[in-house]
Write an enzyme that holds these catalytic residues in place. Sequence first.
Site, PDB file in Angstrom:
ATOM      1  N   SER A  55       0.798  -1.367   0.021  1.00 20.32           N
ATOM      2  CA  SER A  55       0.019  -0.027  -0.069  1.00 20.32           C
ATOM      3  C   SER A  55       0.716   1.245  -0.123  1.00 20.32           C
ATOM      4  O   SER A  55       2.164   1.050   0.196  1.00 20.32           O
ATOM      5  CB  SER A  55      -0.953  -0.173   1.291  1.00 20.32           C
ATOM      6  OG  SER A  55      -1.827   1.142   1.343  1.00 20.32           O
ATOM      7  N   ARG A 113      -0.287  -4.624  -6.629  1.00 21.25           N
ATOM      8  CA  ARG A 113      -1.563  -5.230  -6.121  1.00 21.25           C
ATOM      9  C   ARG A 113      -2.743  -4.556  -6.872  1.00 21.25           C
ATOM     10  O   ARG A 113      -2.927  -3.289  -6.896  1.00 21.25           O
ATOM     11  CB  ARG A 113      -1.553  -4.869  -4.362  1.00 21.25           C
ATOM     12  CG  ARG A 113      -2.845  -5.776  -3.697  1.00 21.25           C
ATOM     13  CD  ARG A 113      -2.733  -7.260  -3.743  1.00 21.25           C
ATOM     14  NE  ARG A 113      -3.766  -7.812  -2.868  1.00 21.25           N
ATOM     15  CZ  ARG A 113      -4.934  -8.184  -3.210  1.00 21.25           C
ATOM     16  NH1 ARG A 113      -5.318  -8.246  -4.501  1.00 21.25           N
ATOM     17  NH2 ARG A 113      -5.772  -8.833  -2.414  1.00 21.25           N
ATOM     18  N   THR A 156      -7.204   2.278   3.994  1.00 15.79           N
ATOM     19  CA  THR A 156      -6.701   1.605   5.164  1.00 15.79           C
ATOM     20  C   THR A 156      -7.709   1.935   6.327  1.00 15.79           C
ATOM     21  O   THR A 156      -8.145   0.849   7.164  1.00 15.79           O
ATOM     22  CB  THR A 156      -5.341   1.821   5.714  1.00 15.79           C
ATOM     23  OG1 THR A 156      -4.450   1.563   4.663  1.00 15.79           O
ATOM     24  CG2 THR A 156      -4.809   1.102   6.919  1.00 15.79           C
ATOM     25  N   CYS A 213      -0.555  -8.183 -16.876  1.00 21.76           N
ATOM     26  CA  CYS A 213       0.298  -8.721 -15.760  1.00 21.76           C
ATOM     27  C   CYS A 213       1.658  -7.823 -15.500  1.00 21.76           C
ATOM     28  O   CYS A 213       2.560  -7.851 -16.386  1.00 21.76           O
ATOM     29  CB  CYS A 213       0.625 -10.119 -15.803  1.00 21.76           C
ATOM     30  SG  CYS A 213       1.487 -10.928 -14.610  1.00 21.76           S
ATOM     31  N   CYS A 268       4.338 -14.817  -9.926  1.00 24.75           N
ATOM     32  CA  CYS A 268       3.096 -14.163  -9.292  1.00 24.75           C
ATOM     33  C   CYS A 268       3.342 -13.371  -8.230  1.00 24.75           C
ATOM     34  O   CYS A 268       3.874 -14.014  -7.210  1.00 24.75           O
ATOM     35  CB  CYS A 268       1.854 -15.358  -9.490  1.00 24.75           C
ATOM     36  SG  CYS A 268       0.167 -14.606  -8.708  1.00 24.75           S
ATOM     37  N   CYS A 328      -1.407 -10.246  -7.555  1.00 26.46           N
ATOM     38  CA  CYS A 328      -2.011  -8.587  -7.457  1.00 26.46           C
ATOM     39  C   CYS A 328      -3.496  -9.088  -7.906  1.00 26.46           C
ATOM     40  O   CYS A 328      -4.286  -8.167  -7.762  1.00 26.46           O
ATOM     41  CB  CYS A 328      -1.165  -7.925  -8.363  1.00 26.46           C
ATOM     42  SG  CYS A 328      -1.410  -8.228 -10.087  1.00 26.46           S
ATOM     43  N   CYS A 370      -5.182 -10.390 -13.485  1.00 20.08           N
ATOM     44  CA  CYS A 370      -5.401 -11.226 -14.640  1.00 20.08           C
ATOM     45  C   CYS A 370      -6.693 -11.682 -14.407  1.00 20.08           C
ATOM     46  O   CYS A 370      -7.559 -11.643 -15.306  1.00 20.08           O
ATOM     47  CB  CYS A 370      -4.436 -12.196 -14.825  1.00 20.08           C
ATOM     48  SG  CYS A 370      -4.108 -13.102 -13.085  1.00 20.08           S
TER      49      CYS A 370
END
Lengths: 312, 536, 248
Positions: free
Chosen positions: B55, B300, B336, B482, B505, B508, B511
Amino acid sequence: MNKILIIAEHDGKTLSPSTAKCVSCAAAFGGDIDIAVLGQGTGDVAAQAASIAGVHAVIQIDAAHLEAPLSVNHANEIVALASGYSHLLGPSSTYGKDLMPRVAALLGANQVSDIMEVMGPYQMKRPVYAGNAIVNVTAPEDVTLVGTVRVASWPAASEGGGAEIRQAEPAAGPCTDSAWIGLESGGGERPDLQTAGIVVSGGRALGSKENFELIYALADQLGAGVGASRAAVDAGYVPNDMQVGQTGKIIAPDVYFAIGISGAIQHITGIKDAGTIVAINKDPDAPIFEIADIGLVGDLFNIVPELKSQLG
Amino acid sequence: MNYTAPEREIMEYDVVVVGAGPAGLACALRLKQKREDLMVAVIEKGAEIGAHILSGAVIEPGPLNDLLPDWRDNPPPVCVDVTGDELWYLKKAGRTRLPTPPQQNNHGNVIVSLGALCQWLATHAENAGVDIFPGFAAADVRYREDGGVGGVIIGDMGVGIDGEPKDTYVQGIEIHAQVTVLAEGCRGHLSKRLIQKFKLDADSDPQTYGIGMKELWQLPEGRVQPGKVQHTMGWPLDKDIYGGSFIYHLDNDRLAIGFVCGLDYADPDFVPFEAFQQLKHHPMIRELLEGGEIVSSGARAITEGGYQSLPRVEMPGAVLIGDAAGTLNVPKIKGTHQAMKCGMVAADHIAEADAADGFDQCLRDSEVVAELHKVRNIRPGFQKGMWKGLVTAAIETLTGGRLKRTLTNHADHSALRRASEFEAPDRGWVERDLPPRDRLASVYFAATEHDEDQPIHLQITEPEVCTTRCGIEYGHPCTRFCPANVYEMVEETDGLRLQINASNCVHCKTCDIKDPYQVINWVTPEGASGPNYQNM
Amino acid sequence: MKILVGIKRVVDYNVRIRVKSDGSGIETDGVKMSINPFDEIALEEALRTKEAGKADEVIVFSAGDDACQQQLRTGLAMGADRAVQIQCDQPLQPLTAARAMLALAQREEAGLVILGKQAIDDDNNQTPQMLAALWGRPQATFASSVDLQDGKARVVREVDAGLETIEVNLPAVISVDLRLNEPRFVKLPEIMKAKRKPLEVIGLEELGVSVENNLAVSDYTPPPTRSKGIVVDDTGQLVSELKNRGLI
């Protein structure tokens, strides 16, 4: 003045090249250099040790219980020889790594492992964190310095010496708590990826499991171990235990062939300590060429068979 | 069938929380604060708490004040008071300072590493009696006999790529619970399954998403101005792609830089990762980064749908909280505080009702949804481009969201246009020289790791679509959206083949969201797989 | 018979190592810490030995501050019976570590000590050998197979020349290599059970050991980066280049 004793590594007949590399390291410390040859019937080995330039004396201890490289027995002899020496050095091979710490503990000394550079009689550099950092180590001057020498960092000392060979009696008898049973050499099979002097690795450009035979064939001709990039593993060409790199094996062969490997940072992490990196790739912009000592741009399907025939 | 798998071992809890992010941890801690007698477990697929957390993050400390009133005496490891806000509109070489919109005023807020904050929060939760299990993935839902959710099933460990058990095979256990709290974050794979099963999105707009990418840099001494918060809009994005960057100045010469763009972009050739890397080469940013070193990087997806896309957040036996539900406040660029508050509202409800029932109303009556309602039209206003979006934003801000209109959201995967129908504008992108060189190099800084010998966790439900329709119509966009180079089309003798580099990977979920045919299904790999973010 | 297994808390093998700018060490802030992978293999071997009925108790120990309790708990969750934390606030160099281990081995009357061949932080590869020397017992380092029978251990060792087999009388010290086994996954219910297993904390001085770290380690630097070499035009040039450099 420094007085340095090197523990020779040998197979009973031939002195390992690691011993001459230890001599180079010892010469960097400076001072008198002796070599201890432990074993049985090691006349040839002692003579080879004596012919290394810069060696002052070779101390040969012949006894039946010293024939096998059992560190319990060898350590006792070195400890008995140690007085009068400022430095005891062995190679950072499995033999030296097994033996030297035992010697150090018996002498009440700490050991410096994998000495890669000498800056002073008690100041050295060595790698830590799998070679991801280098540190300076300063050892106390009032204790015998016991060290192993990172053989990949040192050239072999040249021949041409004529040291005196002295015989000595064994100081201790055999340890009855250890028995040497046998050695099964890797003969015939491909050398282990992690200890091989030469490694040939293939990447995804091989295109298939069948095409990977090209890599095996070249490796066998060179007596090399075989590795692979993660992409080749992911594509299912080879099993995961052949993976070289951050998430696979970290290796340091003398020569590394990267064939059809683009050189992603993950892969390079695994070979950064290799002696010479040879890259073969059809993409001239592949990152592997930025770190390769020798690069060859072209189609591996032409180059590898050609290379194999020229080496034959 | 001759073979019957042995009965799974069972552990009983009152509440099981899936995901140790800010929502899940706040919920678990609050539950123990309200009802010490409740047995609460938190399951986390990352190898450590925080390993999968990424974040900005500038956070509003309100929920922390509620949850841990003395938190400032012993703050999380990375915590810098915001000293000033800047908003810039970028052109390729130039820049213009814009007034900071009121939503983005960060006075009183703190810059944190959300990963480090979660680790710190987890310690508080454990001290309060919560059982936290990092390294275990909730792979499936356990249903009660009446069809309601009755807990989760932990994924088996030691299964080979062929689906067969290896020597190290360990069967995953079942965790039974009165209430299951899904706090998986954006596009959680169990949440996705349950939203479909219980038709939780029947009365809401489709959820919309953005992809966020971030790098943590260690810079030469003295360059960073701790507490400074900068945001940018404009270059390198086209005017009809929603997004921008954040640059947060931390302490100890550390700088967090990130880039978010809406996944409703139309260009099938667009590469979000490349846009982020381009941004770093804008003169204003480049001079900041040059000579520095990347510590960690990752990506993410985030939820952007807000109020109109918020699904029903309860089902029999379970609730959705935080970004698994979609509580992020886009105009504020913050999720958050909303996630934590949402978790706390859920905890208060569960502590009182001992059940999921009634949570949906409870959340809708809370300030969490009130906050979303107020800004509901701002993000959809940008569907028609940046300038129109800014006008909508100004109107909605001035009226405080009181206009009786609600703009609608559309699914991101349907926004992609066919390659033949789209001509990308000249973006004036430059030759790059700052690290990382490419996506693979970026993945390296994510320290992502998966045992290669496990079933591929990116399931393609209709593989023929990839090489046929999708290839022809969109030119394999998975190879571009991606950020971790998972998807590659490899030329082989018998044609193109989709190569899935599953071990790259970073979890996130882009895809799963953006694939135009929706044939990619992200499921959880073996527990403890995935990125190992450091202070992200 | 009791088996002692050493566990060291180290920076996870998957973490990219970054040297601190002042050269005082490596960055550990926010970095994932794990059990040294070789130690995990050592513990696995001990657990299998116990499960085969050849040992009665497996004790894991670590030397360090309270942070290492996390790794000890993981060891307990893997299946160790109890844990000992040797409390010390600085990392111990191998000789001191070996002295502490000796004191523990003697106190516990251990029949076997199984250790990782090296820790992946300092890469010393010394402590098992030093412990064996101080204990006056045999050592079997770099084990890739261990077979316990009638008070002896037959150990296959991975040496440069191949696979060497030796037999040692117990008590002995075995250090393990990568191929010995594949450590088990921790089962979730075992984590809860591990919380209730005994974890003893004992001071170094209570074991009669004083810290003697007499190697000064300083000036951490990143390794030199490799640079671009030459590009040859064809295989002929490649072969002659390799030959000139004495590589083939």
